[in-house]
Design a protein around this motif. Structure first.
Motif, mmCIF file in Angstrom:
data_model
loop_
_atom_site.group_PDB
_atom_site.id
_atom_site.type_symbol
_atom_site.label_atom_id
_atom_site.label_comp_id
_atom_site.label_asym_id
_atom_site.label_seq_id
_atom_site.Cartn_x
_atom_site.Cartn_y
_atom_site.Cartn_z
ATOM 1 N N LEU A 41 0.886 -1.434 -0.058
ATOM 2 C CA LEU A 41 -0.111 -0.046 0.053
ATOM 3 C C LEU A 41 0.866 1.393 -0.062
ATOM 4 O O LEU A 41 0.119 2.325 -0.295
ATOM 5 C CB LEU A 41 -0.908 0.062 1.311
ATOM 6 N N GLY A 42 1.936 1.101 0.435
ATOM 7 C CA GLY A 42 3.016 2.493 0.455
ATOM 8 C C GLY A 42 3.108 2.752 2.101
ATOM 9 O O GLY A 42 2.368 2.232 2.746
ATOM 10 N N ALA A 43 3.766 3.915 2.204
ATOM 11 C CA ALA A 43 4.225 4.151 3.440
ATOM 12 C C ALA A 43 3.241 4.887 4.214
ATOM 13 O O ALA A 43 2.967 4.839 5.495
ATOM 14 C CB ALA A 43 5.271 4.933 3.615
ATOM 15 N N ASP A 44 2.259 5.385 3.585
ATOM 16 C CA ASP A 44 1.032 6.225 4.305
ATOM 17 C C ASP A 44 -0.207 5.591 4.448
ATOM 18 O O ASP A 44 -1.114 6.174 5.057
ATOM 19 C CB ASP A 44 0.786 7.459 3.567
ATOM 20 N N TYR A 45 -0.236 4.038 4.241
ATOM 21 C CA TYR A 45 -1.527 3.382 4.111
ATOM 22 C C TYR A 45 -1.447 2.325 4.922
ATOM 23 O O TYR A 45 -0.085 1.614 4.975
ATOM 24 C CB TYR A 45 -1.938 3.191 2.705
ATOM 25 N N VAL A 46 -2.333 1.659 5.555
ATOM 26 C CA VAL A 46 -2.156 0.314 6.157
ATOM 27 C C VAL A 46 -3.742 -0.360 5.885
ATOM 28 O O VAL A 46 -4.723 0.327 5.637
ATOM 29 C CB VAL A 46 -2.085 0.504 7.680
ATOM 30 N N TYR A 47 -3.812 -1.635 6.153
ATOM 31 C CA TYR A 47 -4.885 -2.242 6.046
ATOM 32 C C TYR A 47 -5.489 -2.457 7.346
ATOM 33 O O TYR A 47 -4.803 -2.359 8.477
ATOM 34 C CB TYR A 47 -4.717 -3.557 5.653
ATOM 35 N N GLU A 48 -6.945 -2.574 7.576
ATOM 36 C CA GLU A 48 -7.483 -2.679 9.060
ATOM 37 C C GLU A 48 -8.585 -3.888 8.951
ATOM 38 O O GLU A 48 -9.320 -3.905 7.623
ATOM 39 C CB GLU A 48 -8.286 -1.209 9.239
ATOM 40 N N GLY A 49 -8.466 -4.635 9.615
ATOM 41 C CA GLY A 49 -9.631 -5.823 9.784
ATOM 42 C C GLY A 49 -10.653 -5.385 10.665
ATOM 43 O O GLY A 49 -10.427 -4.673 11.757
ATOM 44 N N TRP A 50 -11.847 -5.793 10.358
ATOM 45 C CA TRP A 50 -13.076 -5.281 10.938
ATOM 46 C C TRP A 50 -13.920 -6.726 11.129
ATOM 47 O O TRP A 50 -13.704 -7.694 10.417
ATOM 48 C CB TRP A 50 -14.012 -4.490 10.401
ATOM 49 N N ILE A 51 -14.413 -6.900 12.437
ATOM 50 C CA ILE A 51 -15.403 -7.945 12.604
ATOM 51 C C ILE A 51 -16.680 -7.077 13.095
ATOM 52 O O ILE A 51 -16.819 -6.159 13.437
ATOM 53 C CB ILE A 51 -15.109 -9.067 13.503
ATOM 54 N N ILE A 52 -17.850 -7.789 12.817
ATOM 55 C CA ILE A 52 -19.228 -7.486 13.384
ATOM 56 C C ILE A 52 -19.467 -8.268 14.713
ATOM 57 O O ILE A 52 -19.704 -9.398 14.620
ATOM 58 C CB ILE A 52 -20.408 -7.390 12.318
ATOM 59 N N PRO A 57 -19.714 -2.775 14.251
ATOM 60 C CA PRO A 57 -18.294 -3.193 13.964
ATOM 61 C C PRO A 57 -17.232 -2.888 14.759
ATOM 62 O O PRO A 57 -17.371 -1.593 15.596
ATOM 63 C CB PRO A 57 -18.146 -2.011 12.695
ATOM 64 N N VAL A 58 -16.422 -3.795 15.055
ATOM 65 C CA VAL A 58 -15.096 -3.595 15.897
ATOM 66 C C VAL A 58 -13.981 -3.959 15.045
ATOM 67 O O VAL A 58 -13.944 -4.660 14.330
ATOM 68 C CB VAL A 58 -15.350 -4.485 17.013
ATOM 69 N N SER A 59 -13.050 -2.823 15.091
ATOM 70 C CA SER A 59 -11.698 -3.044 14.732
ATOM 71 C C SER A 59 -10.716 -4.002 15.356
ATOM 72 O O SER A 59 -10.918 -4.160 16.402
ATOM 73 C CB SER A 59 -10.899 -1.783 14.546
ATOM 74 N N ILE A 60 -10.133 -4.953 14.393
ATOM 75 C CA ILE A 60 -9.233 -6.118 15.153
ATOM 76 C C ILE A 60 -7.727 -5.682 14.786
ATOM 77 O O ILE A 60 -7.101 -6.659 15.084
ATOM 78 C CB ILE A 60 -9.776 -7.460 14.520
ATOM 79 N N GLY A 61 -7.674 -4.272 14.252
ATOM 80 C CA GLY A 61 -6.265 -3.835 14.289
ATOM 81 C C GLY A 61 -5.830 -3.431 12.855
ATOM 82 O O GLY A 61 -6.445 -4.006 11.946
#
Length: 64
Positions: A41-52, A57-61
């Protein structure tokens, strides 16, 4: 690729939130997710996981 990833996270969230064991009062769950082939994704972006969980919706990091 990102659409498949988000769809997978959504499906896992539904499974985790629907597989509760309320009779025993269990309030935690463990999930392991192995991903291969995600785009850099590049230095300024991250993936984020979510569950319901219970419809919320709750972020899992985040990860890169």
């Amino acid at each position: 690729m990102i659409k498949k990833f988000l769809a997978s996270i959504f499906a896992i969230g539904i499974l985790v939130s629907s597989c509760s064991n309320e009779d025993e009062g269990q309030t935690t769950a463990r999930i392991t997710l192995n991903l291969n082939g995600l785009e850099e994704l590049g230095a300024d972006y991250v993936y984020e996981g979510w569950i319901i969980v219970n419809g919320i919706p709750v972020s899992i990091g985040t990860f890169s």
